[in-house]
Design a protein around this motif. Structure first.
Motif, PDB file in Angstrom:
ATOM      1  N   MET A  55       0.560  -1.207  -0.039  1.00  0.00           N
ATOM      2  CA  MET A  55       0.067   0.095   0.022  1.00  0.00           C
ATOM      3  C   MET A  55       0.847   1.192  -0.226  1.00  0.00           C
ATOM      4  O   MET A  55       0.569   2.049  -1.031  1.00  0.00           O
ATOM      5  CB  MET A  55      -0.817   0.226   1.323  1.00  0.00           C
ATOM      6  N   ALA A  56       1.833   1.366   0.945  1.00  0.00           N
ATOM      7  CA  ALA A  56       2.767   2.429   0.846  1.00  0.00           C
ATOM      8  C   ALA A  56       3.438   2.741  -0.157  1.00  0.00           C
ATOM      9  O   ALA A  56       3.415   3.851  -0.633  1.00  0.00           O
ATOM     10  CB  ALA A  56       3.904   2.301   2.199  1.00  0.00           C
ATOM     11  N   SER A  57       4.210   1.895  -0.859  1.00  0.00           N
ATOM     12  CA  SER A  57       5.043   2.002  -1.813  1.00  0.00           C
ATOM     13  C   SER A  57       4.216   2.233  -3.337  1.00  0.00           C
ATOM     14  O   SER A  57       4.468   3.321  -3.861  1.00  0.00           O
ATOM     15  CB  SER A  57       5.894   0.731  -2.316  1.00  0.00           C
ATOM     16  N   THR A  58       2.944   1.689  -3.436  1.00  0.00           N
ATOM     17  CA  THR A  58       2.065   1.912  -4.505  1.00  0.00           C
ATOM     18  C   THR A  58       1.234   3.147  -4.543  1.00  0.00           C
ATOM     19  O   THR A  58       1.318   3.754  -5.563  1.00  0.00           O
ATOM     20  CB  THR A  58       1.040   0.586  -4.749  1.00  0.00           C
ATOM     21  N   GLY A  59       0.844   3.697  -3.437  1.00  0.00           N
ATOM     22  CA  GLY A  59       0.195   4.835  -3.128  1.00  0.00           C
ATOM     23  C   GLY A  59       0.933   5.954  -2.879  1.00  0.00           C
ATOM     24  O   GLY A  59       0.756   7.254  -2.637  1.00  0.00           O
ATOM     25  N   GLY A  60       2.560   5.676  -2.559  1.00  0.00           N
ATOM     26  CA  GLY A  60       2.984   6.867  -1.986  1.00  0.00           C
ATOM     27  C   GLY A  60       2.766   7.326  -0.727  1.00  0.00           C
ATOM     28  O   GLY A  60       3.040   8.526  -0.385  1.00  0.00           O
ATOM     29  N   PHE A  61       2.310   6.664   0.142  1.00  0.00           N
ATOM     30  CA  PHE A  61       1.945   6.870   1.504  1.00  0.00           C
ATOM     31  C   PHE A  61       3.228   6.449   2.593  1.00  0.00           C
ATOM     32  O   PHE A  61       3.850   5.571   2.486  1.00  0.00           O
ATOM     33  CB  PHE A  61       0.749   5.863   2.025  1.00  0.00           C
ATOM     34  N   ASN A  62       3.158   7.530   3.421  1.00  0.00           N
ATOM     35  CA  ASN A  62       4.096   7.356   4.448  1.00  0.00           C
ATOM     36  C   ASN A  62       3.735   6.191   5.486  1.00  0.00           C
ATOM     37  O   ASN A  62       2.807   6.084   5.729  1.00  0.00           O
ATOM     38  CB  ASN A  62       4.245   8.537   5.309  1.00  0.00           C
ATOM     39  N   ARG A  63       4.610   5.310   5.349  1.00  0.00           N
ATOM     40  CA  ARG A  63       4.478   4.078   6.079  1.00  0.00           C
ATOM     41  C   ARG A  63       4.046   4.258   7.671  1.00  0.00           C
ATOM     42  O   ARG A  63       3.287   3.748   8.282  1.00  0.00           O
ATOM     43  CB  ARG A  63       5.532   3.026   6.218  1.00  0.00           C
TER      44      ARG A  63
END
Length: 192
Positions: free
Chosen positions: A1-9
């Motif tokens: 989710m984080a890498s695909t969406g560019g979200f801060n883990r």
């Protein structure tokens, strides 16, 4: 989710409170995109090779036109079929050989993470080597490819180097060496 969406883990621990509105709006699209990958996660602890084989066989029947890629996190969490009197070397040897057999039987890649021993911490150069893999003999023998990851910034907090080194220590069908890639520490994404 984080890498695909560019979200801060770190913010994903409480996305409702910590993500901004544009990230929340993007959330369902990312889930939709990941849902199309047919990714299956089996996170039960202490799974055996036999259980993994059964789940893989079921997936292959469910998606006959797609070849699976098995990712295992991590080697020593797999339960061996025998106890070996607590001899971890023999347990890792059995598991390593079984993973190799599974890859051949299903004609698919099996990617298995493994822990390193502590000797890397005592060296000046912290880049991992094959001898740093716990119970490394059988893993070295059975693996077709062995990759290590190294980030200078992990050991040297003042470093401005945000790159990630992918160290190819063994490659049965190709070259060995190091590839440096840009890495986002916050999202875990490889940027190129």
């Amino acid at each position: 989710m984080a890498s695909t969406g560019g979200f801060n883990r770190a913010k994903m621990r409480d996305p409702k409170r910590m993500l901004n509105q544009s990230q929340k709006d993007k959330w369902s699209d990312v889930i939709g995109n990941l849902g199309q990958t047919n990714m299956q996660i089996f996170d039960g602890a202490g799974q055996t090779i036999a259980e993994m084989r059964a789940k893989t066989r079921k997936l292959m029947h469910q998606f006959p036109d797609k070849k699976p890629i098995l990712c295992i996190d991590y080697l020593t969490l797999i339960t061996s079929s025998q106890v070996y009197g607590g001899n971890s070397h023999q347990q890792v040897t059995e598991i390593s050989k079984s993973l190799k057999t599974m890859a051949k039987d299903f004609d698919c890649p099996v990617i298995c993470l493994a822990q390193l021993n502590r000797s890397v911490e005592s060296r000046a150069d912290k880049r991992p080597m094959m001898s740093d893999i716990r119970e490394s003999g059988s893993v070295e023998q059975d693996a077709d490819v062995i990759l290590f990851l190294y980030r200078d910034r992990y050991y040297n907090k003042e470093s401005q180097n945000n790159s990630l080194e992918v160290i190819v220590s063994k490659n049965r069908n190709g070259q060995v060496g190091t590839v440096e890639v840009n890495y986002s520490e916050k999202t875990g994404a490889i940027l190129g």
